[in-house]
Design an enzyme around this catalytic site. Sequence first.
Site, PDB file in Angstrom:
ATOM      1  N   SER A 143       0.831  -1.191   0.000  1.00 10.01           N
ATOM      2  CA  SER A 143       0.000   0.000   0.000  1.00 10.01           C
ATOM      3  C   SER A 143       0.873   1.252   0.000  1.00 10.01           C
ATOM      4  O   SER A 143       2.026   1.232  -0.419  1.00 10.01           O
ATOM      5  CB  SER A 143      -0.940  -0.034   1.211  1.00 10.01           C
ATOM      6  OG  SER A 143      -1.849   1.046   1.180  1.00 10.01           O
ATOM      7  N   TYR A 157      -2.955   7.997  -7.784  1.00 10.99           N
ATOM      8  CA  TYR A 157      -2.219   6.871  -7.212  1.00 10.99           C
ATOM      9  C   TYR A 157      -2.787   6.509  -5.842  1.00 10.99           C
ATOM     10  O   TYR A 157      -3.017   5.334  -5.538  1.00 10.99           O
ATOM     11  CB  TYR A 157      -0.742   7.234  -7.104  1.00 10.99           C
ATOM     12  CG  TYR A 157       0.128   6.164  -6.495  1.00 10.99           C
ATOM     13  CD1 TYR A 157       0.530   5.063  -7.243  1.00 10.99           C
ATOM     14  CD2 TYR A 157       0.567   6.263  -5.174  1.00 10.99           C
ATOM     15  CE1 TYR A 157       1.340   4.080  -6.696  1.00 10.99           C
ATOM     16  CE2 TYR A 157       1.380   5.290  -4.612  1.00 10.99           C
ATOM     17  CZ  TYR A 157       1.763   4.202  -5.377  1.00 10.99           C
ATOM     18  OH  TYR A 157       2.574   3.229  -4.827  1.00 10.99           O
ATOM     19  N   LYS A 161      -4.503   2.966  -4.398  1.00 12.64           N
ATOM     20  CA  LYS A 161      -4.005   2.230  -3.235  1.00 12.64           C
ATOM     21  C   LYS A 161      -5.073   2.127  -2.148  1.00 12.64           C
ATOM     22  O   LYS A 161      -5.141   1.128  -1.419  1.00 12.64           O
ATOM     23  CB  LYS A 161      -2.742   2.898  -2.695  1.00 12.64           C
ATOM     24  CG  LYS A 161      -1.526   2.726  -3.601  1.00 12.64           C
ATOM     25  CD  LYS A 161      -1.124   1.274  -3.753  1.00 12.64           C
ATOM     26  CE  LYS A 161       0.143   1.098  -4.555  1.00 12.64           C
ATOM     27  NZ  LYS A 161       0.597  -0.306  -4.651  1.00 12.64           N
TER      28      LYS A 161
END
Length: 241
Positions: A143, A157, A161
């Site tokens: 993560s 992004y 995650k």
Amino acid sequence: MPVAIITGASKGLGRALATALAERDWDLVLDARTGPVLEDAARKARKYGTRVVAVAGDVNDAAHRADLVAATRGLGGLDLLVNNASALGAEPLVRLEELPLEGLRAALETNVVAALGLVREALPLLRAAGEGGGAGGAVVSVSSDAAVEAYETWGGYGASKAALDHLSAVLAAEEPGLRVWAVDPGDMGTDLYAAAVPDDDARRPEPDSVVPAFLRLLDERPRPASGRYVASALLELEGDR
């Protein structure tokens, strides 16, 4: 010997994890898109005498994911799946108003959809790892703090995650026989970070420095069985023992 799949294993954290597991007598199936660099990582891991299969390809390709799992069958099964391959969505990172939608889709495809695809492909073997009194299979999803913190330019992004974190939490609820960990490794000096923020030349920890946090999860399998962890907190606990 236990067997692991590690995606994005040609460099950075994936390569560091591969070397550390090989040193602990794990057999490995390693994935990355660039064959020569991946094979170099595999050669380093093989120095410890374990079996290492390098399978170059793109985790977004269903056939490639099937090849990775088939390779573990050849090694005798699968005990650990590390979803480490990642895409930024834009290089360098940009504000949301500038983020191409195709870039966001690419980040979601690699970081979430492909990760789930590989988990689904591997589930029968991961479930079987717990049969006969074994420790049971484990899934590690790499993560990021961007999944839980709002940083400018990290929106696409970070969103991917965050989705991966939630996917991991649901998988843990649905598969109580497995260990499912989402792990935030923290800042690292990697090519991915350099591509994300090329103007940031501050020195950052090497990926090898956070590997002990991942090894602690594998060694101790702490309670609760599954969950989200931050590598720095695991390292602090390790230092307190």
